[in-house]
Design a protein around this motif. Sequence first.
Motif, mmCIF file in Angstrom:
data_model
loop_
_atom_site.group_PDB
_atom_site.id
_atom_site.type_symbol
_atom_site.label_atom_id
_atom_site.label_comp_id
_atom_site.label_asym_id
_atom_site.label_seq_id
_atom_site.Cartn_x
_atom_site.Cartn_y
_atom_site.Cartn_z
ATOM 1 N N VAL A 191 2.499 -4.964 3.414
ATOM 2 C CA VAL A 191 2.635 -6.284 2.808
ATOM 3 C C VAL A 191 1.348 -7.044 3.109
ATOM 4 O O VAL A 191 1.074 -7.401 4.259
ATOM 5 N N LEU A 192 0.547 -7.240 2.078
ATOM 6 C CA LEU A 192 -0.696 -7.981 2.196
ATOM 7 C C LEU A 192 -0.417 -9.406 1.729
ATOM 8 O O LEU A 192 -0.039 -9.632 0.580
ATOM 9 N N MET A 193 -0.546 -10.364 2.629
ATOM 10 C CA MET A 193 -0.295 -11.770 2.308
ATOM 11 C C MET A 193 -1.628 -12.482 2.167
ATOM 12 O O MET A 193 -2.398 -12.560 3.126
ATOM 13 N N LEU A 194 -1.917 -12.982 0.964
ATOM 14 C CA LEU A 194 -3.193 -13.607 0.675
ATOM 15 C C LEU A 194 -2.992 -15.034 0.184
ATOM 16 O O LEU A 194 -2.084 -15.303 -0.608
ATOM 17 N N ASN A 234 -13.169 1.751 4.164
ATOM 18 C CA ASN A 234 -12.511 2.915 3.590
ATOM 19 C C ASN A 234 -11.098 3.093 4.131
ATOM 20 O O ASN A 234 -10.202 3.535 3.407
ATOM 21 N N PHE A 235 -10.892 2.745 5.396
ATOM 22 C CA PHE A 235 -9.560 2.889 5.984
ATOM 23 C C PHE A 235 -8.508 2.138 5.177
ATOM 24 O O PHE A 235 -7.415 2.656 4.910
ATOM 25 N N PHE A 236 -8.827 0.918 4.755
ATOM 26 C CA PHE A 236 -7.841 0.110 4.038
ATOM 27 C C PHE A 236 -7.543 0.699 2.656
ATOM 28 O O PHE A 236 -6.392 0.680 2.205
ATOM 29 N N SER A 237 -8.543 1.235 1.992
ATOM 30 C CA SER A 237 -8.283 1.895 0.712
ATOM 31 C C SER A 237 -7.389 3.113 0.904
ATOM 32 O O SER A 237 -6.489 3.378 0.094
ATOM 33 N N LEU A 238 -7.623 3.861 1.978
ATOM 34 C CA LEU A 238 -6.829 5.066 2.228
ATOM 35 C C LEU A 238 -5.360 4.737 2.474
ATOM 36 O O LEU A 238 -4.463 5.385 1.913
ATOM 37 N N GLN A 287 -4.733 -4.127 -5.290
ATOM 38 C CA GLN A 287 -5.892 -3.538 -5.954
ATOM 39 C C GLN A 287 -7.110 -3.586 -5.022
ATOM 40 O O GLN A 287 -7.090 -4.260 -3.990
ATOM 41 N N GLU A 288 -8.164 -2.879 -5.419
ATOM 42 C CA GLU A 288 -9.342 -2.809 -4.566
ATOM 43 C C GLU A 288 -9.975 -4.182 -4.325
ATOM 44 O O GLU A 288 -10.516 -4.439 -3.253
ATOM 45 N N HIS A 289 -9.898 -5.070 -5.310
ATOM 46 C CA HIS A 289 -10.493 -6.387 -5.077
ATOM 47 C C HIS A 289 -9.707 -7.174 -4.035
ATOM 48 O O HIS A 289 -10.269 -8.037 -3.337
ATOM 49 N N HIS A 290 -8.395 -6.887 -3.912
ATOM 50 C CA HIS A 290 -7.623 -7.510 -2.839
ATOM 51 C C HIS A 290 -8.111 -7.010 -1.482
ATOM 52 O O HIS A 290 -8.285 -7.787 -0.532
ATOM 53 N N ALA A 350 -13.255 -8.720 4.118
ATOM 54 C CA ALA A 350 -14.187 -9.778 4.512
ATOM 55 C C ALA A 350 -13.560 -10.685 5.567
ATOM 56 O O ALA A 350 -14.231 -11.083 6.537
ATOM 57 N N PHE A 351 -12.278 -11.001 5.398
ATOM 58 C CA PHE A 351 -11.584 -11.812 6.400
ATOM 59 C C PHE A 351 -11.502 -11.064 7.733
ATOM 60 O O PHE A 351 -11.735 -11.628 8.807
ATOM 61 N N TYR A 352 -11.124 -9.784 7.644
ATOM 62 C CA TYR A 352 -10.985 -8.954 8.845
ATOM 63 C C TYR A 352 -12.304 -8.871 9.614
ATOM 64 O O TYR A 352 -12.336 -9.004 10.838
ATOM 65 N N MET A 353 -13.397 -8.662 8.892
ATOM 66 C CA MET A 353 -14.694 -8.536 9.550
ATOM 67 C C MET A 353 -15.095 -9.840 10.233
ATOM 68 O O MET A 353 -15.659 -9.832 11.340
ATOM 69 N N ASP A 354 -14.812 -10.958 9.606
ATOM 70 C CA ASP A 354 -15.167 -12.246 10.195
ATOM 71 C C ASP A 354 -14.408 -12.469 11.497
ATOM 72 O O ASP A 354 -14.998 -12.823 12.521
#
Length: 380
Positions: free
Chosen positions: A261-264, A247-251, A220-223, A229-233
């Motif tokens: 596969v998003l591992m959080l 926007n790239f990640f939403s696309l 979901q978008e909140h993921h 935020a992690f990527y930017m840091d």
Amino acid sequence: MSEYVLKTNARIEEIGAAAWDALAGADNPFTSFAFLSALEDSGCVAAHTGWQPQHLSLESPDGGILGVVPAYLKGHSQGEYVFDHAWADAFQRAGGQYYPKLQISIPFTPATAPKLLTRSDAPDQAKALLIDGLERACQQLNLSSAHATFLNDDEMALFVENQWLERHDRQYHWFNKDYQDFDHFLAQLASRKRKAIRKERRTVAEHGLKIEWLSGNDIQEHHWDSFFAFYMDTGSRKWGRPYLNRNFFSLIGDSMGDRIVLMLAHDGTEYVAGTLNLVGKDTLFGRYWGCNQHIPNLHFELCYYQAIDYAIAHNLHKVEAGAQGEHKIARGYEPVTTRSAHFIPQPNFRDAVSDYLEEERRHVALDQKLLQGFTPFKKE
């Protein structure tokens, strides 16, 4: 040659999703229309970022597209992971103009992927015609050079046949040797290495984190908000200006979520770290990682051990964990050679680069042999 038409395309949309994916196939997520168009549609790849699309297409006499190549006019050497800054400096000190150059690659992606994408029924010479088209484009646009990076062995051989210069580098990949589970993999390691990995995983487990594997509609978008935020840091600390925008990640989540596969990692209150992986036919590609608090060994857990767990559970042959990192060897990732090809029209410059690459390949081969001796597997 007169029977075929070579074109350059300023946007991947000019070729279209159906035509592009019919050539790219489904084995590698990075060559898909969804991934490459998301880079363009988000503005991450554009003239103003120094990545101007210049995709090459080969058409038959009846107008059908026989082949394509993802290609870009580059105004710098960032986001490539095959470093030619010294070449640019030498060329420009000699009075030449190194940029723009022609880059045949997947932007910001140090993963092996096919670049000469052709129909299964294309004539035998189709790939050679695409290479010829790249050379013609380079010469007609008066470019210093063309660079095809992270090639597979078959395509590397084709470029070398056409007198492109061969360059070698190194990455670290994990190979699934029919392991039943993570413990089965660990059993193949020397005792000291096995204990070290168990200790690292135990350290993370003691923090009580819940690690989620998310794909498809589960993302979901909140993921994406948390992950971005992690990527930017991480990006800001490592190279100053992250290449990708939110926007790239939403696309890609919308268009190819089933290949993600998003591992959080969640601490019970919030997400504290995450890593983004893409899934190919037989390979898990690890791409981006980040965190908002320091937890010892969490990077190893999310980027390497969870990737191994996922590959074993889904019967994948390999994990490609991105560029660099000799520390991966102790964690079961083995050194492999990566390859790129380089077209340099200017004879004197070509000769100088050729001499350099010959020496560099020798050093890479020697290092490769040495590093193989440090893998953690039991010695026979």
